[in-house]
Design a protein around this motif. Sequence first.
Motif, PDB file in Angstrom:
ATOM      1  N   LEU A   1      10.351  -5.234  14.834  1.00 43.06           N
ATOM      2  CA  LEU A   1       9.676  -6.245  14.020  1.00 43.06           C
ATOM      3  C   LEU A   1       9.860  -6.031  12.522  1.00 43.06           C
ATOM      4  CD1 LEU A   1       6.276  -6.469  15.948  1.00 43.06           C
ATOM      5  CD2 LEU A   1       8.242  -7.989  16.137  1.00 43.06           C
ATOM      6  N   LYS A   2      10.565  -4.998  12.116  1.00 44.19           N
ATOM      7  CA  LYS A   2      10.708  -4.740  10.685  1.00 44.19           C
ATOM      8  C   LYS A   2      11.525  -5.849  10.027  1.00 44.19           C
ATOM      9  CE  LYS A   2      14.863  -1.857  11.052  1.00 44.19           C
ATOM     10  NZ  LYS A   2      15.435  -0.529  10.779  1.00 44.19           N
ATOM     11  N   PRO A   3      11.226  -6.181   8.770  1.00 41.46           N
ATOM     12  CA  PRO A   3      11.934  -7.277   8.095  1.00 41.46           C
ATOM     13  C   PRO A   3      13.378  -6.907   7.803  1.00 41.46           C
ATOM     14  CG  PRO A   3      10.471  -6.154   6.571  1.00 41.46           C
ATOM     15  CD  PRO A   3      10.184  -5.580   7.931  1.00 41.46           C
ATOM     16  N   LYS A   4      14.203  -7.917   7.792  1.00 45.09           N
ATOM     17  CA  LYS A   4      15.619  -7.705   7.477  1.00 45.09           C
ATOM     18  C   LYS A   4      15.838  -7.441   5.993  1.00 45.09           C
ATOM     19  CE  LYS A   4      16.765  -8.616  11.753  1.00 45.09           C
ATOM     20  NZ  LYS A   4      17.304  -7.563  12.644  1.00 45.09           N
ATOM     21  N   ASN A   5      14.931  -7.976   5.185  1.00 42.34           N
ATOM     22  CA  ASN A   5      15.056  -7.796   3.740  1.00 42.34           C
ATOM     23  C   ASN A   5      14.658  -6.374   3.360  1.00 42.34           C
ATOM     24  OD1 ASN A   5      15.285  -8.133   1.008  1.00 42.34           O
ATOM     25  ND2 ASN A   5      13.598  -9.591   0.801  1.00 42.34           N
ATOM     26  N   GLU A   6      15.560  -5.666   2.709  1.00 48.96           N
ATOM     27  CA  GLU A   6      15.288  -4.294   2.301  1.00 48.96           C
ATOM     28  C   GLU A   6      14.231  -4.235   1.208  1.00 48.96           C
ATOM     29  OE1 GLU A   6      16.332  -1.526   3.561  1.00 48.96           O
ATOM     30  OE2 GLU A   6      17.613  -2.458   5.071  1.00 48.96           O
ATOM     31  N   GLY A   7      14.119  -5.284   0.390  1.00 47.37           N
ATOM     32  CA  GLY A   7      13.109  -5.310  -0.666  1.00 47.37           C
ATOM     33  C   GLY A   7      11.703  -5.325  -0.105  1.00 47.37           C
ATOM     34  N   GLU A   8      11.478  -6.102   0.934  1.00 46.78           N
ATOM     35  CA  GLU A   8      10.156  -6.153   1.562  1.00 46.78           C
ATOM     36  C   GLU A   8       9.812  -4.833   2.238  1.00 46.78           C
ATOM     37  OE1 GLU A   8       7.704  -8.975   4.746  1.00 46.78           O
ATOM     38  OE2 GLU A   8       9.783  -9.432   4.191  1.00 46.78           O
ATOM     39  N   LEU A   9      10.798  -4.225   2.870  1.00 50.68           N
ATOM     40  CA  LEU A   9      10.571  -2.928   3.504  1.00 50.68           C
ATOM     41  C   LEU A   9      10.276  -1.854   2.461  1.00 50.68           C
ATOM     42  CD1 LEU A   9      10.596  -1.448   6.248  1.00 50.68           C
ATOM     43  CD2 LEU A   9      13.022  -0.978   5.864  1.00 50.68           C
ATOM     44  N   SER A  10      10.989  -1.893   1.332  1.00 49.82           N
ATOM     45  CA  SER A  10      10.748  -0.931   0.257  1.00 49.82           C
ATOM     46  C   SER A  10       9.378  -1.140  -0.381  1.00 49.82           C
ATOM     47  CB  SER A  10      11.843  -1.053  -0.802  1.00 49.82           C
ATOM     48  OG  SER A  10      11.607  -0.182  -1.887  1.00 49.82           O
ATOM     49  N   SER A  11       8.967  -2.416  -0.512  1.00 53.50           N
ATOM     50  CA  SER A  11       7.639  -2.699  -1.058  1.00 53.50           C
ATOM     51  C   SER A  11       6.535  -2.160  -0.157  1.00 53.50           C
ATOM     52  CB  SER A  11       7.470  -4.212  -1.245  1.00 53.50           C
ATOM     53  OG  SER A  11       6.184  -4.524  -1.696  1.00 53.50           O
ATOM     54  N   ALA A  12       6.691  -2.318   1.152  1.00 54.84           N
ATOM     55  CA  ALA A  12       5.708  -1.774   2.086  1.00 54.84           C
ATOM     56  C   ALA A  12       5.681  -0.248   2.032  1.00 54.84           C
ATOM     57  CB  ALA A  12       6.017  -2.251   3.504  1.00 54.84           C
ATOM     58  N   GLN A  13       6.854   0.376   1.903  1.00 54.59           N
ATOM     59  CA  GLN A  13       6.919   1.831   1.797  1.00 54.59           C
ATOM     60  C   GLN A  13       6.219   2.314   0.531  1.00 54.59           C
ATOM     61  OE1 GLN A  13       8.484   3.772   4.222  1.00 54.59           O
ATOM     62  NE2 GLN A  13       7.649   5.565   3.179  1.00 54.59           N
ATOM     63  N   THR A  14       6.385   1.574  -0.565  1.00 59.35           N
ATOM     64  CA  THR A  14       5.731   1.940  -1.823  1.00 59.35           C
ATOM     65  C   THR A  14       4.211   1.840  -1.706  1.00 59.35           C
ATOM     66  OG1 THR A  14       7.657   1.163  -3.075  1.00 59.35           O
ATOM     67  CG2 THR A  14       5.592   1.415  -4.272  1.00 59.35           C
ATOM     68  N   LYS A  15       3.724   0.766  -1.086  1.00 60.38           N
ATOM     69  CA  LYS A  15       2.277   0.609  -0.913  1.00 60.38           C
ATOM     70  C   LYS A  15       1.697   1.710  -0.037  1.00 60.38           C
ATOM     71  CE  LYS A  15       2.267  -4.414  -1.506  1.00 60.38           C
ATOM     72  NZ  LYS A  15       2.013  -5.727  -0.854  1.00 60.38           N
ATOM     73  N   LEU A  16       2.405   2.060   1.023  1.00 57.38           N
ATOM     74  CA  LEU A  16       1.929   3.140   1.890  1.00 57.38           C
ATOM     75  C   LEU A  16       1.971   4.493   1.182  1.00 57.38           C
ATOM     76  CD1 LEU A  16       3.675   1.996   5.178  1.00 57.38           C
ATOM     77  CD2 LEU A  16       1.214   2.128   4.805  1.00 57.38           C
ATOM     78  N   LEU A  17       2.958   4.675   0.316  1.00 54.94           N
ATOM     79  CA  LEU A  17       3.026   5.906  -0.469  1.00 54.94           C
ATOM     80  C   LEU A  17       1.831   6.008  -1.408  1.00 54.94           C
ATOM     81  CD1 LEU A  17       4.699   8.420  -1.325  1.00 54.94           C
ATOM     82  CD2 LEU A  17       5.814   6.961  -3.011  1.00 54.94           C
ATOM     83  N   ARG A  18       1.458   4.891  -2.025  1.00 53.33           N
ATOM     84  CA  ARG A  18       0.293   4.890  -2.916  1.00 53.33           C
ATOM     85  C   ARG A  18      -1.018   4.982  -2.147  1.00 53.33           C
ATOM     86  NH1 ARG A  18       2.705   0.152  -6.907  1.00 53.33           N
ATOM     87  NH2 ARG A  18       4.137   1.551  -8.048  1.00 53.33           N
ATOM     88  N   ALA A  19      -0.975   4.675  -0.855  1.00 57.60           N
ATOM     89  CA  ALA A  19      -2.154   4.833  -0.013  1.00 57.60           C
ATOM     90  C   ALA A  19      -2.289   6.249   0.538  1.00 57.60           C
ATOM     91  CB  ALA A  19      -2.116   3.836   1.139  1.00 57.60           C
ATOM     92  N   GLY A  20      -1.269   7.094   0.321  1.00 57.79           N
ATOM     93  CA  GLY A  20      -1.337   8.478   0.752  1.00 57.79           C
ATOM     94  C   GLY A  20      -0.504   8.804   1.964  1.00 57.79           C
TER      95      GLY A  20
END
Length: 316
Positions: A78-97
């Motif tokens: 189910l992961k998005p094909k767009n690498e930008g959206e995946l990177s944005s989610a990774q960044t948010k999770l990184l800031r969440a700890g």
Amino acid sequence: MNYYLICGLIYSDILLATMWIYLYVIYIRERHNLMEKIKQDGVRQKGRGTKILSGSGAVISWTKLYLTKVMSKLGNKLKPKNEGELSSAQTKLLRAGYRNRNAAIIFFGVKGFFVILFPSILLLRFFVFRPSSVSRFTFLLLLSTVISLYLPQLWLYVRISRRKERITEGFPDTLDLLVVCVEAGMGLDAAINRVADEMKLVNNVISEELQMLNLELRAGKPRLDALRSLAFRTDLDDVKSLVTLLIQADRFGTSVAQALRIQSDSMRTKRYQKAEEKAAQLSVKLLFPLIFCIFPSLFIIILGPAVIRLLEIYHR
């Protein structure tokens, strides 16, 4: 209706019992394999050696591991094909700890799991209880799908906000400790390591960020890049200003202790001003509960007997 309710309860009990038996069998099998491996390798636990989880702790541990594998497989599909959206989610999770590489994949898997779970519960309820209004059921089905789609996003936003609040609360004390350590003659790297140990019991979030900064410095990462990574992970203006100040002090050769003391005084003044701002807003915030909760009660207590007396006189 009672027949369908009894059938639903029996079905849920059978499902829970099956799940419990399945998890218990997994626990027994993994424990047996672990004990066999320990016997083969000749490992002997002494003193404060590695502890083996037993009982409910092992069941919870293996349950988490199993759910993580399931969510990872679902997230890969189910992961998005767009690498930008995946990177944005990774960044948010990184800031969440969450610093795991597969955190974004697991997050999308959880979103897909909720999208499947809530509508499935409604569909099961539809086939068991047979609601009279199909249009209302369709609306509830669409609403549950939308809620299950955005519920993980809301949880992630709340998680990031709470983490930022924790960092903001403990950041002035962290700066004071850094000033004391640097003025005592310690280097900046040693001071960061010492403050991370001292803040572990007071503010675990800041301690984790400082430990990550210390690990990056030990791994050979340049101090400028490590400080910028700290500012990127926290995403706070106060941390960004501190990083900028330290980079300028390192570049121009000024005193790090003086720069930290200036930043600490600025943070302490800002915290005092924020407390004054909240105190000034208190009277306005108390106005609404005062009008809608306290005044009606006072009116009922004061005017209630008089109104009752007037009604008794009128009916006579």
